[in-house]
Design a protein around this motif. Structure first.
Motif, PDB file in Angstrom:
ATOM      1  N   TRP A   1      -8.489  -4.512  -2.101  1.00 41.55           N
ATOM      2  CA  TRP A   1      -7.604  -4.646  -3.262  1.00 41.55           C
ATOM      3  C   TRP A   1      -8.359  -5.383  -4.378  1.00 41.55           C
ATOM      4  O   TRP A   1      -8.153  -6.572  -4.589  1.00 41.55           O
ATOM      5  CB  TRP A   1      -6.345  -5.419  -2.903  1.00 41.55           C
TER       6      TRP A   1
ATOM      7  N   CYS B   1      -3.747  -1.011  -9.981  1.00 43.35           N
ATOM      8  CA  CYS B   1      -4.096  -1.826  -8.806  1.00 43.35           C
ATOM      9  C   CYS B   1      -3.690  -1.054  -7.557  1.00 43.35           C
ATOM     10  O   CYS B   1      -2.514  -1.043  -7.173  1.00 43.35           O
ATOM     11  CB  CYS B   1      -3.390  -3.180  -8.876  1.00 43.35           C
TER      12      CYS B   1
ATOM     13  N   PRO C   1      -4.971   0.400  -3.399  1.00 43.80           N
ATOM     14  CA  PRO C   1      -5.863   0.099  -2.263  1.00 43.80           C
ATOM     15  C   PRO C   1      -6.951   1.157  -2.103  1.00 43.80           C
ATOM     16  O   PRO C   1      -6.747   2.333  -2.426  1.00 43.80           O
ATOM     17  CB  PRO C   1      -4.905   0.111  -1.063  1.00 43.80           C
TER      18      PRO C   1
ATOM     19  N   CYS D   1      -8.491  -5.819  -8.180  1.00 39.01           N
ATOM     20  CA  CYS D   1      -7.560  -5.469  -9.251  1.00 39.01           C
ATOM     21  C   CYS D   1      -7.908  -6.198 -10.545  1.00 39.01           C
ATOM     22  O   CYS D   1      -8.194  -7.403 -10.534  1.00 39.01           O
ATOM     23  CB  CYS D   1      -6.127  -5.825  -8.855  1.00 39.01           C
TER      24      CYS D   1
ATOM     25  N   ASN E   1       0.808  -1.217   0.000  1.00 39.12           N
ATOM     26  CA  ASN E   1       0.000   0.000   0.000  1.00 39.12           C
ATOM     27  C   ASN E   1       0.842   1.269   0.000  1.00 39.12           C
ATOM     28  O   ASN E   1       0.305   2.355  -0.224  1.00 39.12           O
ATOM     29  CB  ASN E   1      -0.961   0.002   1.189  1.00 39.12           C
TER      30      ASN E   1
END
Length: 335
Positions: free
Chosen positions: A214, A225, A227, A216, A159
């Motif tokens: 997450w 991708c 958070p 993605c 992150n």
């Protein structure tokens, strides 16, 4: 719907995650019992490290200089007495502070209670400090470091994004509008984002969730991708359920005196536990789910024909007309 919205052409995998946390902040208190005292991370984060969770003490009841000995039990319906016969030697219940000796002794000038062998003086937690003892805790910050891995695709990320440098990390505070990817959170803002009042929650404690999502699409660039953070309160805050609210526990700090006797400081800690919950799903193009969904879609065309026939022949007003056109009746001349 299957291919565009649900991405039926992709293979999916669930996230594998690890989380570490670090709290920072210092506050000052000045009371008649403790005097002027500084509280830092080593004092209010208990334990120093947890598994996907961190507890920050916001309120406290301290019982100083306890040692094992004899003292009067706290008064209630079961412990108040007038004569020694009211006290049973060796008696102990789940709510006892110690083991009764069988003596009835003065608790104060007006009440007698049974004597107990316990850590004396006994803790009196009948009055919770209000406002909270460490009410400045709302300005403390929480750094969350989260690493994720999608095993099927051998894709990993954290992150703290590649675009974040050390200078930015030292000065940023998470904000959904201006700094949505900053991994440092102000505790007061976390509680506020969940629709709660920090000062009210700090008195008796509670449990908060910091959720990291997450989701993605790995058919796109890895930079997409990222958070997404959200917050909510996990413990029940309902006016109809007021028994044993909040979150608290006890622990003690032990000392050895110069005369060889042992003493301790008993701490009843109230605070907020922050649970970091990580979830997510990743998808990437794969031939097998693509072919399966194409086959399923083609099979539905056959079902559609049957359904249309049922509707037209049995449900519509002109069903007799359609039946005449669909079926041709012939006579059997042999009969």
């Amino acid at each position: 719907w299957v291919f565009l919205w649900e991405k039926g052409y992709q293979e999916t995998d669930s996230v594998v995650s690890s989380v570490t946390t670090k709290v920072k902040g210092v506050t000052l208190t000045n009371t008649s019992t403790l005097g002027t005292r500084i509280w830092d991370v080593a004092d209010y984060v208990i334990p120093p490290q947890g598994e996907n969770t961190v507890f920050v003490m916001t309120n406290v009841i301290l019982t100083l200089n306890q040692s094992q000995g004899h003292c009067p039990e706290l008064p209630d319906d079961q412990t108040e007495c007038t004569v020694n016969n009211s006290c049973v030697p060796g008696y102990v219940s789940t709510h006892s502070s110690g083991i009764q000796t069988g003596k009835c002794i003065p608790y104060n000038s007006s009440i007698n209670t049974c004597e107990v062998f316990a850590w004396c003086p006994l803790e009196d937690d009948s009055h919770i400090p209000k406002p909270a003892f460490l009410r400045e805790a709302e300005n403390f910050t929480l750094l969350v470091k989260n690493n994720i891995w999608y095993r099927k695709f051998n894709f990993s990320k954290r992150n703290i994004l590649p675009t974040i440098n050390s200078t930015y990390l030292k000065n940023c505070i998470y904000d959904a509008q201006t700094d949505p990817f900053c991994p440092i959170f102000r505790l007061g803002k976390i509680v506020e984002a969940a629709g709660q009042d920090f000062q009210e929650m700090a008195v008796e404690g509670g449990v908060m969730a910091l959720q990291i999502n997450w989701d993605c699409n790995l058919d796109r660039a890895a930079s997409h991708c990222v958070p997404k953070y959200s917050f909510r309160r996990l413990d029940n805050k309902d006016s109809a359920h007021t028994v044993s609210p909040g979150y608290n526990f006890r622990f003690a700090k032990y000392y050895k005196n110069s005369d060889g006797t042992e003493s301790r400081t008993l701490v009843k800690a109230y605070g907020i536990r922050f649970d970091i919950i990580v979830f997510g799903k990743a998808g990437k193009f794969d031939v097998i789910p693509t072919m399966i969904n194409i086959g399923s879609g083609l099979a539905l065309f056959g079902v559609a024909t049957v359904l249309c026939d049922i509707v037209v022949l049995y449900c519509m007003k002109k069903r007799y007309y359609y039946r005449e056109k669909k079926y041709k009746y012939v006579e059997d001349h042999e009969l």
